[in-house]
Design an enzyme around this catalytic site. Structure first.
Site, PDB file in Angstrom:
ATOM      1  N   SER A 109      -3.603  -3.092  -0.295  1.00 45.53           N
ATOM      2  CA  SER A 109      -2.713  -3.796   0.094  1.00 45.53           C
ATOM      3  C   SER A 109      -2.965  -5.461   0.547  1.00 45.53           C
ATOM      4  O   SER A 109      -4.233  -5.734   0.859  1.00 45.53           O
ATOM      5  CB  SER A 109      -2.062  -3.170   1.213  1.00 45.53           C
ATOM      6  OG  SER A 109      -1.027  -3.880   2.068  1.00 45.53           O
ATOM      7  N   HIS A 165      -1.663  -7.531   2.826  1.00 44.35           N
ATOM      8  CA  HIS A 165      -1.449  -8.219   4.019  1.00 44.35           C
ATOM      9  C   HIS A 165      -2.695  -7.674   4.900  1.00 44.35           C
ATOM     10  O   HIS A 165      -2.399  -8.054   6.085  1.00 44.35           O
ATOM     11  CB  HIS A 165      -0.154  -7.804   4.742  1.00 44.35           C
ATOM     12  CG  HIS A 165       0.184  -6.473   5.259  1.00 44.35           C
ATOM     13  ND1 HIS A 165       0.181  -6.177   6.434  1.00 44.35           N
ATOM     14  CD2 HIS A 165       0.456  -5.406   4.487  1.00 44.35           C
ATOM     15  CE1 HIS A 165       0.363  -4.751   6.646  1.00 44.35           C
ATOM     16  NE2 HIS A 165       0.723  -4.366   5.405  1.00 44.35           N
ATOM     17  N   ASN A 191      -7.609   3.786   9.030  1.00 45.79           N
ATOM     18  CA  ASN A 191      -7.012   2.820   9.690  1.00 45.79           C
ATOM     19  C   ASN A 191      -7.261   2.650  11.338  1.00 45.79           C
ATOM     20  O   ASN A 191      -7.155   1.903  11.929  1.00 45.79           O
ATOM     21  CB  ASN A 191      -5.589   2.462   9.547  1.00 45.79           C
ATOM     22  CG  ASN A 191      -4.880   3.947   9.476  1.00 45.79           C
ATOM     23  OD1 ASN A 191      -5.460   5.047   8.633  1.00 45.79           O
ATOM     24  ND2 ASN A 191      -3.766   4.076  10.341  1.00 45.79           N
ATOM     25  N   CYS A 222       4.468   6.962  17.136  1.00 48.88           N
ATOM     26  CA  CYS A 222       5.932   6.997  17.927  1.00 48.88           C
ATOM     27  C   CYS A 222       6.867   7.950  17.180  1.00 48.88           C
ATOM     28  O   CYS A 222       7.140   7.739  16.100  1.00 48.88           O
ATOM     29  CB  CYS A 222       6.565   5.728  17.995  1.00 48.88           C
ATOM     30  SG  CYS A 222       5.670   4.992  19.565  1.00 48.88           S
ATOM     31  N   GLY A 267       0.878  -1.119  -0.032  1.00 51.98           N
ATOM     32  CA  GLY A 267      -0.072  -0.038  -0.103  1.00 51.98           C
ATOM     33  C   GLY A 267       0.959   1.177  -0.160  1.00 51.98           C
ATOM     34  O   GLY A 267       0.528   2.501  -0.704  1.00 51.98           O
TER      35      GLY A 267
HETATM   36  C1  LIG Z   1      -4.815   3.264   5.368  1.00 52.73           C
HETATM   37  C2  LIG Z   1      -3.397   2.785   4.972  1.00 52.73           C
HETATM   38  N1  LIG Z   1      -2.698   2.979   3.952  1.00 52.73           N
HETATM   39  C3  LIG Z   1      -1.610   2.515   3.580  1.00 52.73           C
HETATM   40  C4  LIG Z   1      -0.890   1.730   4.500  1.00 52.73           C
HETATM   41  C5  LIG Z   1       0.362   1.001   3.920  1.00 52.73           C
HETATM   42  O1  LIG Z   1       0.167  -0.245   3.285  1.00 52.73           O
HETATM   43  P1  LIG Z   1       1.417  -1.628   3.363  1.00 52.73           P
HETATM   44  O2  LIG Z   1       1.770  -2.056   4.717  1.00 52.73           O
HETATM   45  O3  LIG Z   1       1.081  -2.473   2.418  1.00 52.73           O
HETATM   46  O4  LIG Z   1       2.757  -0.746   2.754  1.00 52.73           O
HETATM   47  C6  LIG Z   1      -1.647   1.071   5.453  1.00 52.73           C
HETATM   48  C7  LIG Z   1      -0.839   0.061   6.622  1.00 52.73           C
HETATM   49  O5  LIG Z   1      -0.938   0.159   7.450  1.00 52.73           O
HETATM   50  C8  LIG Z   1      -2.755   1.670   5.778  1.00 52.73           C
HETATM   51  O6  LIG Z   1      -3.503   1.434   6.853  1.00 52.73           O
END
Ligand SMILES: Cc1ncc(COP(=O)(O)O)c(C=O)c1O
Length: 366
Positions: free
Chosen positions: A189, A191, A141, A314, A69
């Site tokens: 993404s 995972h 997120n 952090c 992502g």
């Molecule tokens: C909203 C959001 N965008 C992008 C990412 C990044 O994805 P990746 O871990 O595959 O780089 C995350 C991962 O935590 C996410 O929660």
């Protein structure tokens, strides 16, 4: 261990692993090779592209596989034309805010779109002038708040704005249709949907020019060079296929756990659920407890073998309150108490009951 952090990452589904393994062992050919061994790998990538396309209702030919992502978000922003203007929402992931600020340092005008107390851009906060590129995530997120993109798309369509959405957290949790959303770019993404780490995708509208970040061998329709991570892409495809088949059941299951947790929190004096009145992902609850430091609580729960996340990022050895919560108008001390629970397919009601008991003991009886 009780794992309540599925928005951070999910365990690899065994069915996904089974689909991947042959491409790490037997079928190791380079998908660009013309002989049969290579063509097999190419076909597997094409199948994965179709599987992902089916989950998000997009043409398979408009999917670029990336390393995740983060790369998809960086690639989206790299496609801003020279001297273009950029707008992002105030609650974007660091993989949007960091490249946006880099572009700003290099002279790009950057507009940050404020959000309301539910963590959403309301119609008053839409961009006043059409930027060249705007990036607004579908689901946050931290809070799980879901953004209705329709008013933004309606306002900007026809003005030449490229609309990008980070759909990393929405994928596999709520139905998504690239065709219906009306955006030009969408990041995904693997995972977060029980697929392997280090794999993602940028979906693009065929009339939108992409500026590749990686140049080389012309892979991924010359939009992302580098020998494809075949096994990971196969895994992402399989995870997408399973997510499509199981989304309704997963959503029902996690929603029931979320409702149980929220009923338990209603019995905790002073507990606040962030973005409670927003439409939210079925698996996510972010909340604050009075006079509590979220990071400290996280450590104490870790000792009880419960894995959750705090809302804080952090920085320089200290913990700062979550910029997402601050953007929603939450006071800094309340934001510092935030913790996030994100459920997944393997969590059980017993784990939720135990978690509530542990919370009560740690916060109210300490
Ligand atoms: C909203 C959001 N965008 C992008 C990412 C990044 O994805 P990746 O871990 O595959 O780089 C995350 C991962 O935590 C996410 O929660």
């Amino acid at each position: 261990m009780t794992y309540f952090d599925h928005n951070a990452t999910t365990p690899l589904d065994e069915r996904v692993l089974a689909a991947m393994l042959p491409f790490l062992t037997t079928f190791y050919g380079n998908p660009s090779s013309l002989y049969r061994h290579g063509r097999l790998a190419r076909t597997a990538i094409d199948t994965a592209r179709e599987q992902l396309a089916a989950l998000i209702d997009a043409p398979a030919t408009q999917i670029i596989f990336t390393s995740g992502g983060t790369e998809a978000n960086n690639l989206a922003l790299a496609s801003l034309p020279p001297h273009g203007t950029l707008a992002i929402s105030a609650i974007e992931h660091a993989s949007i805010t960091e490249p946006a600020h880099r572009l700003q340092e290099l002279g790009t005008p950057l507009d940050i779109l404020p959000v309301d107390s539910k963590g959403c851009i309301n119609t008053q906060n839409l961009p006043k002038h059409a930027p060249d590129l705007v990036s607004v995530m579908i689901a946050n997120n931290e809070t799980g708040a879901i953004q209705d993109l329709a008013p933004l798309v309606a306002k900007l369509t026809g003005f030449g704005t490229v609309i990008h959405t980070d759909a990393v957290q929405a994928l596999g949790k709520i139905p998504l249709s690239f065709r219906q959303l009306g955006v030009q770019l969408m990041s995904l993404s693997s995972h977060k949907i029980y697929g392997p780490k280090g794999c993602g995708a940028l979906v693009y509208d065929k009339d939108t020019a992409i500026t590749p970040l990686l140049l080389g061998g012309g892979q991924e329709q010359a939009q992302r060079a580098g020998t494809e991570n075949v096994a990971a892409i196969v895994g992402f495809g399989k995870a997408a296929e399973l997510a499509k088949a199981e989304m309704a059941a997963r959503s029902l299951h996690t929603r029931q756990l979320r409702d149980m947790l929220e009923a338990g929190l209603a019995e905790c004096p002073g507990a606040i659920i962030f973005a409670q009145d927003a439409q939210r992902l079925p698996n996510t609850v972010q909340f604050g407890l009075p006079d509590t430091d979220g990071e400290m609580l996280l450590m104490k729960l870790d000792k009880k073998a419960i894995a959750i996340s705090s809302g804080s990022a952090c920085a320089s050895g200290g913990s700062l309150p979550s910029p997402v919560l601050l953007a929603m108008g939450v006071a800094a001390d309340v934001a510092k108490s935030a913790i996030r629970v994100s459920f997944g397919a393997h969590n059980t009601p017993d784990q939720v009951y135990d978690f509530i008991k542990q919370l009560q003991a740690l916060v109210y009886q300490a």
